[in-house]
Design a protein around this motif. Structure first.
Motif, mmCIF file in Angstrom:
data_model
loop_
_atom_site.group_PDB
_atom_site.id
_atom_site.type_symbol
_atom_site.label_atom_id
_atom_site.label_comp_id
_atom_site.label_asym_id
_atom_site.label_seq_id
_atom_site.Cartn_x
_atom_site.Cartn_y
_atom_site.Cartn_z
ATOM 1 N N VAL A 135 30.503 50.076 44.390
ATOM 2 C CA VAL A 135 30.037 49.025 43.456
ATOM 3 C C VAL A 135 28.563 49.257 43.145
ATOM 4 N N CYS A 136 28.119 48.551 42.149
ATOM 5 C CA CYS A 136 26.695 48.553 41.811
ATOM 6 C C CYS A 136 25.971 47.561 42.717
ATOM 7 N N TYR A 137 24.718 47.876 42.978
ATOM 8 C CA TYR A 137 23.925 47.027 43.852
ATOM 9 C C TYR A 137 23.920 45.602 43.352
#
Length: 296
Positions: free
Chosen positions: A269-271
């Motif tokens: 996932v993205c931060y």
């Protein structure tokens, strides 16, 4: 002179005849002489032709030794006429001696009782210690079922002549059968299982680990450990007591649990977004996560 006449009397000689009953040792023998009126009876008890006892009655009793005793009798009539001394054998039978042995057996087996053999005798057994014969036999070896423990058994032997021994009593021992029981802890694969049998004093424990009714391991200790395969393992146990009595072999299931395999996936996932961690599902399991790689 005139001829005169007088009576001249000649007395008859008595005839000595007697009978004797045959008795068992310890009983008096009855001697019965043929009765002669007003006679005296002179008895020789030791076969030396000398009267040992005189009586004016024709029936007497006397104690004799075991075996054939030669006894003499002379009768003297009231006129002093003496018979010849006649001799007869007077028999006194020996008393049999009761003796027996018994093997010690495990419960459920018959005990063999072996009496000392007496020719042509009968054997009278008391199985319940009440001095009353429960079983009679003309053979000296018999078998009988007894209860567990010490059983007091009596024996009286009666000879072919009807002479009875004293009833003697011996202990007859029957050993109890041990009961095999055991527990086992349930463990995870890779650990040893502890098997704990019910303790029986001085017994040996015989284990079957693979359910084939063949003993795989024997020990005098009632607790042992063993490594089993994953799943339910059927384990058998037989206990043999110090007297050699064998229990039945009993079987219990011993369970070894499998080791779960930890596997999981994680999405990337993205931060700022949460990551979904998906472990392989194991029924009724708990899942323990380490997020900072410190093994805790």
């Amino acid at each position: 002179s005139e001829m005169i006449f007088n009576d001249v009397t000649v007395f008859d000689i008595p005839v000595a005849v007697f009978t004797a009953d045959s008795v068992c040792f310890g009983n008096e023998t009855t001697l019965t002489a043929t009765e002669v009126a007003n006679a005296t009876y002179h008895w020789d008890f030791d076969n030396d032709s000398i009267a040992d006892f005189s009586s004016d009655v024709n029936i007497i009793t006397h104690d004799f030794n075991i075996g054939d005793n030669t006894v003499g009798l002379m009768i003297v009539s009231e006129n002093g006429c003496e018979s010849e001394m006649i001799f007869n054998d007077v028999t006194v039978f020996d008393i049999p001696v009761a003796e027996f042995t018994a093997d010690s057996v495990c419960f459920g087996n018959e005990t063999t009782l072996t009496a000392t053999k007496v020719a042509n005798a009968t054997y009278h057994w008391d199985f319940d210690n009440d001095s009353i014969a429960d079983f009679s036999s003309d053979v000296n070896i018999i078998t009988h079922d007894f209860n567990v423990g010490d059983n007091i058994v009596g024996l009286m032997v009666v000879s072919e002549n009807g002479c009875e021994s004293e009833m003697i009593f011996n202990n007859v021992t029957v050993f109890d059968i041990p009961v095999a029981e055991f527990t086992a802890d349930s463990v995870c694969y890779g650990n040893t299982t502890t098997l704990t049998a019910t303790e029986v004093a001085n017994a040996t424990y015989h284990w079957d680990f693979d359910n084939d009714n063949v003993i795989d391991y024997t020990t005098t200790d009632n607790v042992l450990t063993h490594s089993f395969s994953i799943g339910d393992n059927t384990v058998g146990l037989m206990i043999i007591s110090e007297n050699g009595c064998e229990s039945e072999m009993i079987f219990n299931d011993v369970t070894v649990f499998d080791i779960p395999v930890a596997e999981f996936t994680a999405d990337s996932v993205c931060y700022g977004s949460t990551t979904t961690l998906t472990a392989t599902e194991v029924a009724n399991a708990t899942y323990h996560w380490d997020f900072n790689n410190d093994g805790v």
